[in-house]
Design a protein around this motif. Structure first.
Motif, PDB file in Angstrom:
ATOM      1  N   ASN A  17      49.410  25.629  45.624  1.00 51.10           N
ATOM      2  CA  ASN A  17      48.104  26.255  45.428  1.00 51.10           C
ATOM      3  C   ASN A  17      47.727  27.208  46.552  1.00 51.10           C
ATOM      4  OD1 ASN A  17      47.076  25.291  42.894  1.00 51.10           O
ATOM      5  ND2 ASN A  17      46.927  23.265  43.799  1.00 51.10           N
ATOM      6  N   LEU A  18      48.098  26.891  47.786  1.00 54.38           N
ATOM      7  CA  LEU A  18      47.802  27.801  48.893  1.00 54.38           C
ATOM      8  C   LEU A  18      48.544  29.126  48.723  1.00 54.38           C
ATOM      9  CD1 LEU A  18      47.779  25.418  51.996  1.00 54.38           C
ATOM     10  CD2 LEU A  18      45.839  26.686  51.057  1.00 54.38           C
ATOM     11  N   ALA A  19      49.826  29.039  48.368  1.00 54.86           N
ATOM     12  CA  ALA A  19      50.612  30.252  48.165  1.00 54.86           C
ATOM     13  C   ALA A  19      50.079  31.059  46.983  1.00 54.86           C
ATOM     14  CB  ALA A  19      52.080  29.893  47.938  1.00 54.86           C
ATOM     15  N   ILE A  20      49.723  30.352  45.921  1.00 52.82           N
ATOM     16  CA  ILE A  20      49.232  31.026  44.717  1.00 52.82           C
ATOM     17  C   ILE A  20      47.868  31.666  44.967  1.00 52.82           C
ATOM     18  CG2 ILE A  20      48.428  30.633  42.362  1.00 52.82           C
ATOM     19  CD1 ILE A  20      50.619  28.460  42.165  1.00 52.82           C
ATOM     20  N   ALA A  21      46.995  30.977  45.701  1.00 48.36           N
ATOM     21  CA  ALA A  21      45.652  31.506  45.973  1.00 48.36           C
ATOM     22  C   ALA A  21      45.735  32.838  46.709  1.00 48.36           C
ATOM     23  CB  ALA A  21      44.844  30.493  46.792  1.00 48.36           C
ATOM     24  N   VAL A  22      46.600  32.905  47.712  1.00 45.89           N
ATOM     25  CA  VAL A  22      46.768  34.153  48.465  1.00 45.89           C
ATOM     26  C   VAL A  22      47.302  35.259  47.554  1.00 45.89           C
ATOM     27  CG1 VAL A  22      48.033  35.267  50.339  1.00 45.89           C
ATOM     28  CG2 VAL A  22      47.097  32.969  50.664  1.00 45.89           C
ATOM     29  N   ALA A  23      48.314  34.940  46.762  1.00 48.39           N
ATOM     30  CA  ALA A  23      48.913  35.945  45.877  1.00 48.39           C
ATOM     31  C   ALA A  23      47.901  36.440  44.849  1.00 48.39           C
ATOM     32  CB  ALA A  23      50.132  35.341  45.169  1.00 48.39           C
ATOM     33  N   LYS A  24      47.121  35.537  44.271  1.00 45.81           N
ATOM     34  CA  LYS A  24      46.128  35.935  43.268  1.00 45.81           C
ATOM     35  C   LYS A  24      45.046  36.831  43.875  1.00 45.81           C
ATOM     36  CE  LYS A  24      46.484  31.804  40.332  1.00 45.81           C
ATOM     37  NZ  LYS A  24      45.839  30.513  40.015  1.00 45.81           N
ATOM     38  N   PHE A  25      44.608  36.502  45.082  1.00 50.02           N
ATOM     39  CA  PHE A  25      43.543  37.291  45.696  1.00 50.02           C
ATOM     40  C   PHE A  25      44.038  38.702  46.028  1.00 50.02           C
ATOM     41  CE2 PHE A  25      40.621  38.555  49.150  1.00 50.02           C
ATOM     42  CZ  PHE A  25      39.425  38.394  48.463  1.00 50.02           C
ATOM     43  N   VAL A  26      45.272  38.813  46.471  1.00 46.47           N
ATOM     44  CA  VAL A  26      45.855  40.131  46.727  1.00 46.47           C
ATOM     45  C   VAL A  26      45.923  40.929  45.428  1.00 46.47           C
ATOM     46  CG1 VAL A  26      47.960  41.343  47.406  1.00 46.47           C
ATOM     47  CG2 VAL A  26      47.150  39.404  48.765  1.00 46.47           C
ATOM     48  N   ALA A  27      46.323  40.248  44.337  1.00 45.22           N
ATOM     49  CA  ALA A  27      46.399  40.917  43.041  1.00 45.22           C
ATOM     50  C   ALA A  27      45.020  41.376  42.588  1.00 45.22           C
ATOM     51  CB  ALA A  27      47.006  39.982  42.006  1.00 45.22           C
ATOM     52  N   PHE A  28      43.986  40.568  42.841  1.00 47.22           N
ATOM     53  CA  PHE A  28      42.616  40.972  42.491  1.00 47.22           C
ATOM     54  C   PHE A  28      42.202  42.225  43.263  1.00 47.22           C
ATOM     55  CE2 PHE A  28      38.302  40.714  44.341  1.00 47.22           C
ATOM     56  CZ  PHE A  28      37.580  41.150  43.236  1.00 47.22           C
ATOM     57  N   LEU A  29      42.515  42.265  44.547  1.00 46.63           N
ATOM     58  CA  LEU A  29      42.132  43.420  45.370  1.00 46.63           C
ATOM     59  C   LEU A  29      42.757  44.711  44.855  1.00 46.63           C
ATOM     60  CD1 LEU A  29      42.338  41.904  48.981  1.00 46.63           C
ATOM     61  CD2 LEU A  29      40.288  42.387  47.638  1.00 46.63           C
ATOM     62  N   PHE A  30      43.982  44.640  44.359  1.00 49.91           N
ATOM     63  CA  PHE A  30      44.667  45.840  43.890  1.00 49.91           C
ATOM     64  C   PHE A  30      44.327  46.197  42.444  1.00 49.91           C
ATOM     65  CE2 PHE A  30      47.334  45.051  47.578  1.00 49.91           C
ATOM     66  CZ  PHE A  30      47.632  46.340  48.018  1.00 49.91           C
ATOM     67  N   SER A  31      43.962  45.174  41.637  1.00 57.58           N
ATOM     68  CA  SER A  31      43.779  45.430  40.202  1.00 57.58           C
ATOM     69  C   SER A  31      42.320  45.389  39.750  1.00 57.58           C
ATOM     70  CB  SER A  31      44.580  44.401  39.388  1.00 57.58           C
ATOM     71  OG  SER A  31      44.017  43.093  39.563  1.00 57.58           O
ATOM     72  N   GLY A  32      41.474  44.661  40.471  1.00 61.43           N
ATOM     73  CA  GLY A  32      40.080  44.501  40.052  1.00 61.43           C
ATOM     74  C   GLY A  32      39.908  43.552  38.881  1.00 61.43           C
ATOM     75  N   SER A  33      40.913  42.772  38.555  1.00 61.02           N
ATOM     76  CA  SER A  33      40.851  41.848  37.418  1.00 61.02           C
ATOM     77  C   SER A  33      39.964  40.649  37.735  1.00 61.02           C
ATOM     78  CB  SER A  33      42.263  41.365  37.059  1.00 61.02           C
ATOM     79  OG  SER A  33      42.205  40.265  36.183  1.00 61.02           O
ATOM     80  N   SER A  34      38.958  40.397  36.871  1.00 60.76           N
ATOM     81  CA  SER A  34      38.087  39.241  37.098  1.00 60.76           C
ATOM     82  C   SER A  34      38.838  37.936  36.860  1.00 60.76           C
ATOM     83  CB  SER A  34      36.856  39.316  36.187  1.00 60.76           C
ATOM     84  OG  SER A  34      37.214  39.180  34.826  1.00 60.76           O
ATOM     85  N   SER A  35      39.802  37.962  35.933  1.00 61.47           N
ATOM     86  CA  SER A  35      40.621  36.760  35.715  1.00 61.47           C
ATOM     87  C   SER A  35      41.367  36.384  36.987  1.00 61.47           C
ATOM     88  CB  SER A  35      41.635  36.999  34.583  1.00 61.47           C
ATOM     89  OG  SER A  35      40.990  37.079  33.335  1.00 61.47           O
ATOM     90  N   MET A  36      41.851  37.397  37.700  1.00 61.31           N
ATOM     91  CA  MET A  36      42.578  37.120  38.938  1.00 61.31           C
ATOM     92  C   MET A  36      41.643  36.575  40.013  1.00 61.31           C
ATOM     93  SD  MET A  36      45.597  37.588  38.147  1.00 61.31           S
ATOM     94  CE  MET A  36      46.095  37.041  39.760  1.00 61.31           C
ATOM     95  N   LEU A  37      40.410  37.102  40.064  1.00 60.68           N
ATOM     96  CA  LEU A  37      39.451  36.578  41.036  1.00 60.68           C
ATOM     97  C   LEU A  37      39.110  35.128  40.711  1.00 60.68           C
ATOM     98  CD1 LEU A  37      37.589  36.918  43.443  1.00 60.68           C
ATOM     99  CD2 LEU A  37      35.862  37.883  41.888  1.00 60.68           C
ATOM    100  N   ALA A  38      38.838  34.858  39.436  1.00 58.62           N
ATOM    101  CA  ALA A  38      38.521  33.485  39.030  1.00 58.62           C
ATOM    102  C   ALA A  38      39.680  32.551  39.328  1.00 58.62           C
ATOM    103  CB  ALA A  38      38.184  33.444  37.543  1.00 58.62           C
ATOM    104  N   GLU A  39      40.905  33.011  39.056  1.00 63.61           N
ATOM    105  CA  GLU A  39      42.073  32.177  39.294  1.00 63.61           C
ATOM    106  C   GLU A  39      42.324  31.972  40.787  1.00 63.61           C
ATOM    107  OE1 GLU A  39      44.607  30.412  37.664  1.00 63.61           O
ATOM    108  OE2 GLU A  39      43.012  30.342  36.191  1.00 63.61           O
ATOM    109  N   SER A  40      42.022  32.990  41.616  1.00 59.49           N
ATOM    110  CA  SER A  40      42.208  32.812  43.062  1.00 59.49           C
ATOM    111  C   SER A  40      41.214  31.789  43.605  1.00 59.49           C
ATOM    112  CB  SER A  40      42.049  34.148  43.794  1.00 59.49           C
ATOM    113  OG  SER A  40      40.740  34.661  43.664  1.00 59.49           O
ATOM    114  N   VAL A  41      39.965  31.835  43.108  1.00 64.31           N
ATOM    115  CA  VAL A  41      38.970  30.836  43.511  1.00 64.31           C
ATOM    116  C   VAL A  41      39.376  29.454  42.995  1.00 64.31           C
ATOM    117  CG1 VAL A  41      36.566  30.090  43.253  1.00 64.31           C
ATOM    118  CG2 VAL A  41      37.091  32.497  43.667  1.00 64.31           C
ATOM    119  N   HIS A  42      39.917  29.413  41.768  1.00 64.87           N
ATOM    120  CA  HIS A  42      40.408  28.158  41.199  1.00 64.87           C
ATOM    121  C   HIS A  42      41.493  27.548  42.083  1.00 64.87           C
ATOM    122  CE1 HIS A  42      42.905  26.191  37.715  1.00 64.87           C
ATOM    123  NE2 HIS A  42      42.436  25.304  38.554  1.00 64.87           N
ATOM    124  N   SER A  43      42.463  28.350  42.498  1.00 67.88           N
ATOM    125  CA  SER A  43      43.550  27.837  43.340  1.00 67.88           C
ATOM    126  C   SER A  43      43.039  27.433  44.718  1.00 67.88           C
ATOM    127  CB  SER A  43      44.652  28.897  43.483  1.00 67.88           C
ATOM    128  OG  SER A  43      45.293  29.124  42.258  1.00 67.88           O
TER     129      SER A  43
END
Length: 307
Positions: A17-43
């Protein structure tokens, strides 16, 4: 439950989850996807939850004190209950809020390869974590179905990790679906819908966890098999002729309190009764090792007063 098995599953989930949270948040910053933000907070919430489970396990190992004569075994239940609260508030409610905002103000996903790549990576990592939790659970669940295992388990760690990992995998699939539809249609509203679905899923899992850990906090009796073993071990057929009635209570996942009224003969001497009680306690502990606190009260069996 084996404490080492639960710890292994928690550590595996925490690392993933720590590795995934970092990866998801980076993806949110580059894409602006709300699903990615929600998933990064979830992780991130899941990582905090695993930290809470480890902390609860550590605190539960403290020695009993005069103020807490039965020890601190229930600390594990308290921290598992906190996990359900964190999952509900930080994970579920945030995802619903973020999904609502995205539906009302949709915008296209940029740099689509970031969220898609990270979601595929996250699914693989979560699958390894989920596999570890399943293996550790299979070692102790016997012939129980998965639903029965979650409902009957006295140690909260493995059911919590199982449900979290299951929720994470389903959530990732929902996120991938939302992102995929948003990319195919060019309409960012699908990203918001995927985020809303993630929020509903997390809240549902949190409610199940809260209900199960609440039952453990209130105090659950031993399982049917252990109750029968205790009753059989208490009776020697000589001095102790039957168990008149008995109550059991889990003081923690691996500590059981047994209180029973046992039948002895009217002509038995005090020494015979005392020796029989000591022998019965030894037999009970041998039959059910987690039965650590035992109180046996001798009495004369009277059918009308045996309830």
């Amino acid at each position: 439950m084996s404490a080492s098995g639960g710890t292994k599953a928690i550590v595996a989930a925490l690392a993933a989850n720590l590795a995934i949270a970092v990866a998801k948040f980076v993806a949110f910053l580059f894409s602006g996807s709300s699903s990615m933000l929600a998933e990064s907070v979830h992780s991130l919430a899941d990582s905090g939850n695993q930290g809470l489970l480890l902390l609860g396990g550590k605190k539960a190992q403290r020695e009993a004190t005069p103020q807490h004569p039965f020890g601190y075994g229930r600390e594990r239940y308290i921290y598992a209950f906190l996990v359900s609260i964190v999952l509900f508030t930080v994970g579920g409610m945030f995802a619903i809020y973020e999904g609502y905002e995205k539906i009302h103000d949709p915008h296209p996903i940029e740099a689509w390869y970031w969220p898609v790549g990270v979601l595929v990576f996250a699914i693989i990592a979560e699958s390894f974590s989920f596999r570890t939790a399943i293996q550790e659970s299979n070692a102790i669940r016997g012939k129980l179905t998965w639903t029965q295992f979650v409902k009957r388990a006295k140690a909260p760690e493995l059911p919590v990790v199982l449900l979290e990992d299951l929720g994470a995998l389903v959530g990732l699939i929902l996120a991938l679906g939302g992102v995929g539809l948003a990319l195919l249609t060019g309409d960012g509203i699908w990203d918001g819908i995927g985020t809303l679905c993630i929020g509903v899923l997390l809240i549902a899992i949190a409610i199940v966890l809260a209900a199960e850990t609440k039952s453990l906090l209130l105090g659950e009796a031993a399982g049917i098999e252990d109750v029968e073993k205790i009753k059989a071990a208490a009776v020697d057929g000589d001095v102790v002729t039957r168990v008149i009635h008995m109550r059991t209570l889990h003081l923690g996942p691996e500590e059981l309190l047994v209180a029973a009224k046992i039948a002895v003969e009217a002509h038995d001497t005090a020494t015979e009764v005392a020796d029989a009680i000591n022998a019965a306690e030894a037999r009970i502990r041998e039959a059910v090792p987690i039965a650590r606190v035992i109180y046996l009260e001798p009495d004369i069996y009277r059918p009308e007063a045996a309830q």
